[in-house]
Every structure is written in C-alpha cells, then in structure tokens.
Design an enzyme around this catalytic site. Structure first.
Site, PDB file in Angstrom:
ATOM      1  N   CYS A 184       2.677   4.562  18.292  1.00 13.64           N
ATOM      2  CA  CYS A 184       3.717   3.781  18.962  1.00 13.64           C
ATOM      3  C   CYS A 184       4.519   2.951  17.974  1.00 13.64           C
ATOM      4  O   CYS A 184       5.631   2.543  18.257  1.00 13.64           O
ATOM      5  CB  CYS A 184       3.092   2.869  20.018  1.00 13.64           C
ATOM      6  SG  CYS A 184       1.679   1.965  19.410  1.00 13.64           S
ATOM      7  N   GLN A 227      -7.902   0.403   3.422  1.00 13.14           N
ATOM      8  CA  GLN A 227      -8.806  -0.114   4.459  1.00 13.14           C
ATOM      9  C   GLN A 227     -10.180  -0.485   3.906  1.00 13.14           C
ATOM     10  O   GLN A 227     -10.940  -1.191   4.569  1.00 13.14           O
ATOM     11  CB  GLN A 227      -8.989   0.921   5.578  1.00 13.14           C
ATOM     12  CG  GLN A 227      -7.763   1.118   6.443  1.00 13.14           C
ATOM     13  CD  GLN A 227      -7.452  -0.073   7.334  1.00 13.14           C
ATOM     14  OE1 GLN A 227      -8.322  -0.859   7.696  1.00 13.14           O
ATOM     15  NE2 GLN A 227      -6.189  -0.225   7.691  1.00 13.14           N
ATOM     16  N   GLY A 270       0.813  -1.216   0.000  1.00 16.14           N
ATOM     17  CA  GLY A 270       0.000   0.000   0.000  1.00 16.14           C
ATOM     18  C   GLY A 270       0.846   1.264   0.000  1.00 16.14           C
ATOM     19  O   GLY A 270       0.537   2.228  -0.715  1.00 16.14           O
ATOM     20  N   SER A 271       1.914   1.273   0.774  1.00 14.19           N
ATOM     21  CA  SER A 271       2.746   2.477   0.853  1.00 14.19           C
ATOM     22  C   SER A 271       3.357   2.801  -0.504  1.00 14.19           C
ATOM     23  O   SER A 271       3.401   3.965  -0.915  1.00 14.19           O
ATOM     24  CB  SER A 271       3.866   2.288   1.884  1.00 14.19           C
ATOM     25  OG  SER A 271       3.318   2.053   3.155  1.00 14.19           O
TER      26      SER A 271
HETATM   27  C1  LIG Z   1      -1.894  -0.292   6.011  1.00 13.66           C
HETATM   28  C2  LIG Z   1      -2.184   0.967   5.289  1.00 13.66           C
HETATM   29  C3  LIG Z   1      -1.289   1.520   4.347  1.00 13.66           C
HETATM   30  C4  LIG Z   1       0.076   0.932   4.105  1.00 13.66           C
HETATM   31  O1  LIG Z   1       0.038  -0.288   3.458  1.00 13.66           O
HETATM   32  P1  LIG Z   1       1.332  -1.230   3.503  1.00 13.66           P
HETATM   33  O2  LIG Z   1       0.949  -2.408   2.673  1.00 13.66           O
HETATM   34  O3  LIG Z   1       1.566  -1.571   4.921  1.00 13.66           O
HETATM   35  O4  LIG Z   1       2.451  -0.468   2.897  1.00 13.66           O
HETATM   36  C5  LIG Z   1      -1.660   2.658   3.684  1.00 13.66           C
HETATM   37  N1  LIG Z   1      -2.837   3.255   3.910  1.00 13.66           N
HETATM   38  C6  LIG Z   1      -3.725   2.759   4.799  1.00 13.66           C
HETATM   39  C7  LIG Z   1      -5.024   3.451   4.984  1.00 13.66           C
HETATM   40  C8  LIG Z   1      -3.424   1.621   5.524  1.00 13.66           C
HETATM   41  O5  LIG Z   1      -4.294   1.161   6.418  1.00 13.66           O
END
Ligand SMILES: *Cc1c(COP(=O)(O)O)cnc(C)c1O
Length: 394
Positions: free
Chosen positions: A326, A180, A72-73
């Site tokens: 945290c 999400q 996601g990042s």
């Molecule tokens: C978990 C999350 C991310 C990051 O996704 P990763 O796969 O951990 O890089 C980005 N945006 C939201 C809203 C998330 O909940």
C-alpha cells in the site's frame, strides 16, 4: 487506552533521546564543512570519523571500509550497481532472491534492461532460500550474490554465514541488505564472509535519510554519486554530519543492550503470536523461533482484507502494516507473501505487527483484546466468509 500503540517498528523507529542529544550540536555551533581548514571543521570531521569507528566496531570491520550513504536504499543501489558496472568484463550475471526489499529488486530489474542477467532464487514456505539452489545457480559469469540478512515482512533470517562461505569459495562477491538485522543480530563481516553490507539508521532508533555501506577492502566498485572527493573519493556530497553522528550513536546503543532488547522483544512477539493464532482460520507467515526477527509478527487472517484490518486498528490507536504494497499506492499483494506460496486472497488478509523498544505487555494485551472482534466483524461482512460458511453447511 487512548494513546497510540505503535507496532510498526520495521517501517521506522523514533530517534532515541541520547541519539538526538549527540546530534544537536551539529545543527548549530558545530556546523563546519569537514572539507574546510579551521577548528570547527576539524570538529565535524572528527565526529564523522568517530561515527564510522562505531559502525566498524559493531560489524568487525575496519573504519576505512565503512561509507556513509543517504539511507538503506542508496546503500543497496550502490552495492549492486557499483559491482555490476565494475565487473562487467567478468560477467553480467547477478543472483538475488524473490523476497528482497524493492531497493534491491527494482535495482536488479533496472539492470536487466541494461543487459544484465538476474536469477531470482525461490524461497520455501517460511521464506528461506535453498543453499544448494544457490550453489547450482552460480556460473562463470556470476559477479554478485545479493541476499537479505533478514526479511522486513515475515522476519526470516537467512543462513548468512553459509551463503558467505559458498560465495567466497566460488569467488563471487556477496552483498547483504542488513537493514532489518542491524540492532538485533550479531553481525561479523569477517566471520560471515560478507563483502558488502547495507544498513539504515532509522530502523534502529537513529535518524532517517542516513545509512552506510560496508565495502570490504580491495573490492572493485564503481561510484554511484559523482562529485566532490568526500568519503575517500567514493561518495560525493557534503557529509550529513548530524545524521552520521546519530547513526553512530544509535548503533553503539543498540549493541550495548542487544541481549536484553532481544529477550524482551521475543517474549512480547511470542505472546502476541500465540494470542493471534487463537483466532480461527489464522496462520503465521514466516518461521517460528530464533530464525525469526525478535520483533516481527506476521499473520494471515483468511477471508478478509489487510487494508480493512488496518483501518479498524487505526481507529483503536494501533499502528501496523498489511500484506499489500500500500506504500506504493497500489493494492498488489506483497511479493514476499506470494513467494512463500500464499494465494492472492490470503496474501491480502495479512497483517504485520513489528515490535520495538517502547512496546509493553499491556500493549500486546490491548491488541489481543481489540483485534478478535475486528476480525469477526470484518468476516461477517465478507462475501468470501459467507461462501465458506455455505460450503461448510452442505
Ligand atoms: C527499510 C528498508 C530498506 C530501505 O531503507 P531506507 O533507509 O528507507 O532507504 C531496505 N531494505 C530493507 C530490508 C528495509 O527494511
């Protein structure tokens, strides 16, 4: 109960057995590089294409509009930096919100250092943006609006279709971080006028370290990862075949059982919320009802610290998360909770319980049994609580 009660599904999920089963052959016999020219490579290429089709189908997109990423990042970084760099001649203004995930916020802050101008929209006490404020914020130099589909801390689901329509009308690109929302919300990129959308496998029972970015056909975007010609020349690097396969299977499964899954989570969620709000001086963070993610519970307990609640819950076998960042090793209160107007001390006393597939009503009962005495004990040790009681006596 001496088992673990996992209520942190918004942080990550386990991989479903059916998902893992489909992934397994791609670690062993089907290991060919999709860019090579022999049968076992054709198998892997076909598997990645099938996964892409499954994602496209859920989003009502074209397969050619789906690109795999390392999570996601990366998808968020690519969408925002890619559009920022490709549209620099049109303008340098980007609009986002104060409650985005750090993958969006920190990307925007980094772009500010490069000379981009970022508007961070406020949200109301439930976490919703004001779409009139969005309209007013769009100007000639605006190149992108990035608003998350649903918030990971307080569960607020934004009016995405309305935002999409505003952006399309003003001819500004619209990106949404849907990490999400995937797996619980019906998402139609055409109907909602979404230009770019990020998702991540490990938030809906797929593997970690794999995600995707939907890029609407015809949109100008720079590459983030340079190298080989994979992903139709847009994202270099040998494909994470097993990851892509797992992501495809997980998204398909999630949408086969969407209604049933949501109905179950909403019932557990509302039972948990109702029970928690019986504890004195406790407040729900985020909205009620169908504008809240089905599995999200976030409550603030006055006069105590989220960290100490987490420690005590851990002792009882309950996995949850708090209102502090945290994860980054700091004890700064959550930017999301501050943005909905909580003062620092209340943001610190917040607890997020996020529900998922394996949670049961018994587990909800268990949490409602162990948490009230924890809160009472921590308050009895809290100087804030003591002050409060003294004031009350006057
Ligand atoms: C978990 C999350 C991310 C990051 O996704 P990763 O796969 O951990 O890089 C980005 N945006 C939201 C809203 C998330 O909940």
């Amino acid at each position: 109960m001496n088992k673990t009660v996992y209520m942190d599904y918004s942080a990550t999920t386990y991989v479903k057995p059916e998902v893992l089963e489909e992934m397994m052959p791609f670690f062993t016999e089907s290991f060919g590089n999709p860019s090579s020219f022999y049968a076992i490579s054709r198998d892997t290429k076909r598997a990645v294409d099938k996964a892409r089709d499954r994602i496209a189908k859920v989003l009502n997109a074209d397969s050619a509009e789906v690109y795999f990423t390392g999570g996601g990042s990366e998808a968020d970084n690519w969408a925002i930096k890619g559009v920022a760099f490709a549209h620099r001649n049109k303008g340098n203004h980007i609009i986002t919100t104060k409650i985005e995930h750090h993958a969006v916020l920190h990307t925007c802050e980094w772009l500010e250092k490069l000379g981009y101008e970022i508007t961070y929209l406020d949200v109301n006490e439930e976490g919703f943006i004001n779409t009139d404020e969005l309209k007013d914020a769009i100007k000639d130099t605006t190149i992108l609006v990035s608003v998350m589909f649903a918030n990971n801390e307080i569960g607020t689901i934004q009016p995405i279709k309305e935002i999409g329509e505003i952006c399309r009308e003003k001819k500004v690109l619209f990106h949404t971080d849907a990490v999400q929302a995937i797996g619980n919300q019906v998402i139609d990129v055409k109907d909602m006028k979404i230009d770019l959308l990020s998702l991540a496998g490990h938030k809906f029972y797929g593997p970690k370290g794999v995600g995707a970015l939907y890029i609407r056909k015809g949109i100008k975007i720079e590459n983030l990862i340079h190298g080989g010609g994979q992903e139709r020349g847009r994202r270099a690097g040998t494909e994470n075949i097993a990851g892509a396969v797992g992501l495809g299977k997980a998204i398909e499964l999630a949408y086969e059982n969407l209604e049933e899954h949501n109905k179950k989570l909403v019932a557990l969620r509302d039972k948990l919320i109702d029970g928690l709000l019986k504890i004195p001086y406790t407040k729900l963070n985020g909205p009620k009802g169908d504008k809240r993610l089905p599995g999200n519970v976030n409550v603030g307990f006055e006069f105590i610290e989220g960290e100490s609640i987490l420690l005590s819950l851990d002792f009882e076998g309950v996995c949850a998360s708090s209102g502090s960042a945290c994860t980054s090793g700091s004890l700064d209160p959550s930017h999301v909770l501050l943005s909905i107007g909580l003062p620092h001390e209340k943001a610190h006393g917040s607890l997020r319980l996020s529900l998922g597939d394996n949670n049961t009503e018994e587990e909800v009962d268990y949490v409602l049994e162990v948490l009230p005495p924890i809160i009472e004990r921590l308050r009895n040790m809290s100087p804030l609580w003591e002050d409060f009681l003294k004031k009350g006596e006057k």
